[in-house]
Design a protein around this motif. Structure first.
Motif, PDB file in Angstrom:
ATOM      1  N   LYS A   1      -8.955   4.231   0.852  1.00 40.28           N
ATOM      2  CA  LYS A   1      -9.848   4.351  -0.303  1.00 40.28           C
ATOM      3  C   LYS A   1     -11.137   5.090   0.026  1.00 40.28           C
ATOM      4  CE  LYS A   1      -7.131   2.135  -3.024  1.00 40.28           C
ATOM      5  NZ  LYS A   1      -6.440   2.848  -4.118  1.00 40.28           N
ATOM      6  N   GLY A   2     -11.310   5.537   1.274  1.00 38.80           N
ATOM      7  CA  GLY A   2     -12.498   6.289   1.639  1.00 38.80           C
ATOM      8  C   GLY A   2     -13.725   5.447   1.891  1.00 38.80           C
ATOM      9  N   LYS A   3     -13.583   4.154   2.067  1.00 38.73           N
ATOM     10  CA  LYS A   3     -14.717   3.262   2.340  1.00 38.73           C
ATOM     11  C   LYS A   3     -14.912   3.161   3.848  1.00 38.73           C
ATOM     12  CE  LYS A   3     -14.998   2.264  -2.073  1.00 38.73           C
ATOM     13  NZ  LYS A   3     -16.144   2.705  -2.915  1.00 38.73           N
ATOM     14  N   GLN A   4     -15.465   4.223   4.437  1.00 39.51           N
ATOM     15  CA  GLN A   4     -15.575   4.273   5.894  1.00 39.51           C
ATOM     16  C   GLN A   4     -16.618   3.299   6.428  1.00 39.51           C
ATOM     17  OE1 GLN A   4     -13.420   5.844   7.633  1.00 39.51           O
ATOM     18  NE2 GLN A   4     -12.451   6.951   5.933  1.00 39.51           N
ATOM     19  N   ASP A   5     -17.692   3.060   5.677  1.00 34.19           N
ATOM     20  CA  ASP A   5     -18.725   2.139   6.157  1.00 34.19           C
ATOM     21  C   ASP A   5     -18.203   0.708   6.218  1.00 34.19           C
ATOM     22  OD1 ASP A   5     -18.406   2.198   3.446  1.00 34.19           O
ATOM     23  OD2 ASP A   5     -20.514   1.806   2.974  1.00 34.19           O
ATOM     24  N   LEU A   6     -17.447   0.296   5.195  1.00 35.66           N
ATOM     25  CA  LEU A   6     -16.862  -1.045   5.230  1.00 35.66           C
ATOM     26  C   LEU A   6     -15.778  -1.146   6.298  1.00 35.66           C
ATOM     27  CD1 LEU A   6     -16.574  -1.737   1.385  1.00 35.66           C
ATOM     28  CD2 LEU A   6     -18.372  -2.485   2.958  1.00 35.66           C
TER      29      LEU A   6
ATOM     30  N   MET B   1       0.822  -1.213   0.000  1.00 37.84           N
ATOM     31  CA  MET B   1       0.000   0.000   0.000  1.00 37.84           C
ATOM     32  C   MET B   1       0.855   1.262   0.000  1.00 37.84           C
ATOM     33  SD  MET B   1      -3.275  -0.811   2.468  1.00 37.84           S
ATOM     34  CE  MET B   1      -2.379  -1.654   3.751  1.00 37.84           C
ATOM     35  N   ASN B   2       1.909   1.273   0.790  1.00 38.04           N
ATOM     36  CA  ASN B   2       2.764   2.451   0.835  1.00 38.04           C
ATOM     37  C   ASN B   2       3.590   2.615  -0.431  1.00 38.04           C
ATOM     38  OD1 ASN B   2       2.615   3.721   3.710  1.00 38.04           O
ATOM     39  ND2 ASN B   2       2.725   1.533   4.101  1.00 38.04           N
ATOM     40  N   ALA B   3       3.794   1.534  -1.178  1.00 38.37           N
ATOM     41  CA  ALA B   3       4.493   1.606  -2.456  1.00 38.37           C
ATOM     42  C   ALA B   3       3.534   1.833  -3.611  1.00 38.37           C
ATOM     43  CB  ALA B   3       5.287   0.326  -2.679  1.00 38.37           C
ATOM     44  N   ASP B   4       2.264   2.166  -3.315  1.00 29.49           N
ATOM     45  CA  ASP B   4       1.238   2.429  -4.331  1.00 29.49           C
ATOM     46  C   ASP B   4       0.978   1.192  -5.192  1.00 29.49           C
ATOM     47  OD1 ASP B   4       0.959   5.033  -3.447  1.00 29.49           O
ATOM     48  OD2 ASP B   4       2.492   5.794  -4.797  1.00 29.49           O
ATOM     49  N   LEU B   5       1.032   0.020  -4.587  1.00 30.11           N
ATOM     50  CA  LEU B   5       0.680  -1.231  -5.247  1.00 30.11           C
ATOM     51  C   LEU B   5      -0.562  -1.801  -4.578  1.00 30.11           C
ATOM     52  CD1 LEU B   5       4.282  -2.773  -5.556  1.00 30.11           C
ATOM     53  CD2 LEU B   5       2.986  -1.558  -7.324  1.00 30.11           C
ATOM     54  N   ASP B   6      -1.645  -1.019  -4.627  1.00 24.77           N
ATOM     55  CA  ASP B   6      -2.861  -1.406  -3.915  1.00 24.77           C
ATOM     56  C   ASP B   6      -3.485  -2.676  -4.480  1.00 24.77           C
ATOM     57  OD1 ASP B   6      -2.460   0.796  -2.369  1.00 24.77           O
ATOM     58  OD2 ASP B   6      -3.962   2.048  -3.364  1.00 24.77           O
ATOM     59  N   GLY B   7      -3.329  -2.915  -5.777  1.00 27.46           N
ATOM     60  CA  GLY B   7      -3.900  -4.118  -6.367  1.00 27.46           C
ATOM     61  C   GLY B   7      -3.314  -5.385  -5.768  1.00 27.46           C
ATOM     62  N   LYS B   8      -2.001  -5.412  -5.610  1.00 26.63           N
ATOM     63  CA  LYS B   8      -1.356  -6.572  -4.990  1.00 26.63           C
ATOM     64  C   LYS B   8      -1.762  -6.706  -3.523  1.00 26.63           C
ATOM     65  CE  LYS B   8       2.728  -6.710  -7.979  1.00 26.63           C
ATOM     66  NZ  LYS B   8       4.211  -6.702  -8.022  1.00 26.63           N
ATOM     67  N   ALA B   9      -1.941  -5.572  -2.848  1.00 27.74           N
ATOM     68  CA  ALA B   9      -2.348  -5.626  -1.441  1.00 27.74           C
ATOM     69  C   ALA B   9      -3.745  -6.221  -1.304  1.00 27.74           C
ATOM     70  CB  ALA B   9      -2.302  -4.223  -0.835  1.00 27.74           C
ATOM     71  N   VAL B  10      -4.664  -5.810  -2.171  1.00 32.03           N
ATOM     72  CA  VAL B  10      -6.035  -6.335  -2.110  1.00 32.03           C
ATOM     73  C   VAL B  10      -6.035  -7.849  -2.356  1.00 32.03           C
ATOM     74  CG1 VAL B  10      -8.281  -6.297  -3.266  1.00 32.03           C
ATOM     75  CG2 VAL B  10      -7.109  -4.158  -2.755  1.00 32.03           C
TER      76      VAL B  10
END
Length: 744
Positions: free
Chosen positions: A296-301, A260-269
């Protein structure tokens, strides 16, 4: 005097070997251990006089006994021979190093390893255990033992100044060297980390964790800080966590955080999904998932997962911290207060600073300020604010409470607090009614000796009974808090009704209570006693104290801003002393008012250089919102009192140029004013390139704008020669170690 070392701080002993004896006595108190100790015995051949001195050192490679002995050998070439240059006949006999002992603590084996060097002569290696007895270390010592010592030494060097709230960062007489000076040493260190990682929990937990685990310990905390947040080298951590992932599934959380900190959110997910399919209640992985959803701003989840997390790990502060953050982002202040009230609190351990006898005399490199213009400000004479002394989870909880006030406002938050917690007036009123003589209560089965509770909780138990663990606010609690049965209490003084927490379920049924309690309730006013507290909890005393501390801080901050507004309205000069500006800067930084904190620290450092204020300002200047400061930047002055102007004027251009120019202008002013501040910071950070705050600030600019852009901006400004050399070395370090942005 000829018995000192050039460019090396020294403390001279009154009695021979007293520093070694004091260190031996303190070994049972070591956890990670204090900085390494180098003890020297110097001899004058003419007078046969021995002089003993010692200094602390961090960053020496401790992968073998030979490397530690080599450090003592290099000190023989650093003896100060300036006294021998006055003339051949008048030259006194020089001092020579006769012997030395290098002490380095192995935090895994809990042994203080000592390498004794005799010049000329041999090398003797032994260790001292917690009982103060010698333990022989032969030539056949296992490689794992030296790997543990190497990792322990590097961790002490990288964590020496990890806490920006503590100044100075180390004891007097500390010499700092680069712990990983080149890529070869770094590679050996990472190999040693892989060997000792299964035992990393023995080093203790990071500041936010009470019980160390494989993913929450000092080793992980130091690695993420050194390679990640300070330099942006997340690729190194990604390779390391991949190699260690087979040890435990929870390490997927560390790898996902690096992604996530390396901007590789796809691999993190993808990684988090695969791990949660097999281990749905893995606490570190759930924490990483919540961080990703918040990013990602998904506060409800994120809120749904946070509720699940506190049920999985109810004794973890981070779980309740995430739940409080989620409720705060959604504006659910009653539930945010309940979640904050349920946090398990503890204070982190203090720094391991050695306690030594008073030295006979001291010697420091000649970087002292003869005029005393750049010393620290003495803020102790001002009215002390208790919140400045908060540490550990209490400081984190204060930040959460300050964030609630920033979003909801002080008055509204107090109103929600009165709806959620039992207030003092309510408790006093029920107490007075309970003390009224009533014979009916005794005739209904309650004897004189019965211990009848004053406040009846929802489960029919006395409120003074402590709960065994924090309780997760359930959905029923949310519905109850949405429509409270009582009006807010007018008196909102933040005073706890009791030190003990109440039980959780507020839906009390008077008929379900024991007969003696039900009779007592009818005797003192029917269901009034039960109704008053049916939907309320008892506030923890530490949270009560935080409200009081926050009130004190807000009172001082509001008065400060009102005075500034009055001065602007009537065009008056708003003047404060250096200590007051530093005091106000600490206050604003604690409240999360970064722009006000930067302005206060600027005013402080312009009037007189203060290392503590300058270092905190440097950290704030590299924040992303620093370029949005709408405050006048004061003109700095040099040591001689003349103003120091910026060599590169600000010109309008594209947004990137404006941001880089504004940020570098702040950094350049800090580094340039006054001109001797690098020499003063040398006493604190030495010749070490990284880690230190100066390199961290430059690395953040490189991460954001690229190395080429930062180099161009530095070359465009006519810095003084010492400052330019220091910045050039930092830029070369960033290119050699491939700090994030080095190729941009």
């Amino acid at each position: 005097m000829g018995d000192t070392l050039r460019d090396v701080p020294e403390l001279f002993e009154t009695a021979l070997g007293e520093s070694l004896v004091a260190r031996t006595d303190q070994i049972p108190q070591f956890r990670l251990g204090p900085p390494d100790l180098c003890h020297l015995v110097k001899n004058n051949a003419k007078t046969a006089k021995d002089v003993t001195s010692y200094h602390y050192v961090s960053g020496v490679e401790a992968s073998s006994a030979g490397s530690l002995a080599a450090y003592i050998n290099t000190l023989t070439y650093s003896m100060d021979d300036s006294a021998n240059k006055g003339g051949w006949f008048s030259a006194p006999a020089p001092f020579r190093i006769k012997s030395g002992v290098y002490c380095c603590y192995n935090a895994f084996a809990m042994l203080d390893v000592r390498v004794e060097v005799r010049i000329p002569g041999g090398v003797n290696v032994y260790a001292v255990n917690r009982a103060g007895k010698r333990v022989a270390i032969g030539q056949d010592a296992s490689p794992a033992f030296w790997a543990e010592l190497f990792v322990s030494s590097v961790l002490r060097a990288t964590l020496a100044d990890a806490n920006p709230d503590l100044y100075p960062a180390g004891p007097a007489g500390l010499r700092r060297l680069d712990p990983l000076p080149d890529l070869n040493v770094e590679g050996r260190f990472l190999d040693a980390v892989k060997d000792v990682f299964p035992r990393a929990w023995q080093l203790g937990a990071d500041p936010d964790v009470q019980v160390p685990t494989l993913t929450s310990n000092v080793l992980v905390y130091a690695l993420v800080r050194y390679f990640g947040y300070e330099s942006g080298r997340w690729d190194v951590l990604i390779r390391l966590w991949r190699d260690l992932l087979h040890m435990d599934p929870s390490l997927a959380a560390l790898l996902a955080q690096a992604y996530m900190n390396a901007d590789l959110d796809g691999k993190a997910v993808k990684l988090l999904y695969q791990t949660l399919q097999v281990h749905p209640n893995c606490t570190p992985v759930l924490l990483a998932q919540i961080d990703l959803l918040q990013k990602k701003g998904k506060q409800d989840l994120a809120l749904t997962l946070a509720k699940r997390l506190v049920n999985t790990a109810p004794l973890e502060f981070k779980a309740w911290e995430k739940l409080t953050q989620c409720y705060t982002q959604q504006g659910d202040w009653p539930m945010a207060l309940l979640a904050l009230n349920s946090c398990p609190m503890f204070a982190n351990s203090s720094r391991e600073l050695p306690v030594m006898p008073e030295p006979l005399r001291v010697h420091f490199p000649d970087f002292a300020d003869p005029n005393g213009l750049y010393s620290d400000n003495d803020t102790h004479a001002l009215t002390p604010l208790r919140a400045e002394g908060l540490r550990g989870t209490f400081r984190k909880a204060y930040a959460l409470l300050a964030d609630m006030v920033d979003h909801a406002g002080w008055e509204d938050l107090l109103a929600h607090r009165a709806n959620v917690f039992v207030m003092e007036d309510e408790y006093r009123q029920v107490k007075e009614e309970e003390l009224m003589p009533n014979a009916a209560g005794k005739s209904d089965g309650a004897s004189d000796g019965d211990d009848v509770p004053l406040v009846v909780a929802a489960t029919g138990k006395p409120a003074s009974a402590p709960s065994s663990a924090p309780v997760v606010p359930a959905a029923a609690d949310e519905a109850a808090l949405a429509e409270p049965s009582v009006d807010p209490v007018a008196n909102t003084e933040p005073t706890a009704a009791s030190e003990e927490p109440a039980e959780d379920d507020e839906n009390a049924d008077p008929e379900a209570l024991p007969p003696s309690w039900r009779a007592r309730a009818r005797a003192i006013g029917g269901s009034k006693l039960l109704t008053a507290f049916s939907h309320k909890r008892l506030c923890e005393r530490w949270l009560d104290d935080l409200f009081l501390m926050l009130y004190e801080d807000l009172r001082v901050y509001t008065a400060w801003k009102a005075e500034e507004a009055h001065a602007r309205e009537y065009q008056l000069a708003y003047k404060r002393t250096c200590a007051e500006w530093e005091y106000l800067g600490d206050l604003a930084r604690r409240l999360g008012k970064k722009a006000d904190a930067r302005n206060a620290y600027r005013q402080c450092t312009v009037m007189r250089f203060s290392p503590k204020a300058s270092l905190r300002l440097l950290a704030l200047l590299t924040e992303p919102d620093a370029v949005d400061d709408d405050v006048p930047i004061p003109t700095p002055v040099g040591p001689d009192g003349t103003p120091v102007e910026d060599t590169v004027p600000t010109t309008p251009g594209d947004a990137t140029s404006r941001v880089i120019g504004e940020t570098l202008r702040h950094v350049a002013r800090l580094l340039s004013i006054p001109g001797h501040n690098v020499a003063i910071l040398h006493k604190v950070y030495g010749d070490r390139v990284y880690p230190n705050p100066l390199a961290s600030a430059m690395f953040k600019l490189i991460n954001r704008y690229g190395l080429a852009r930062v180099q161009a901006e530095v070359m465009a400004r006519k810095f003084p020669t010492p400052i330019f050399k220091r910045m050039s070395v930092t830029l070369e370090y960033a290119e050699k170690f491939r700090v994030r942005g080095w190729d941009a």
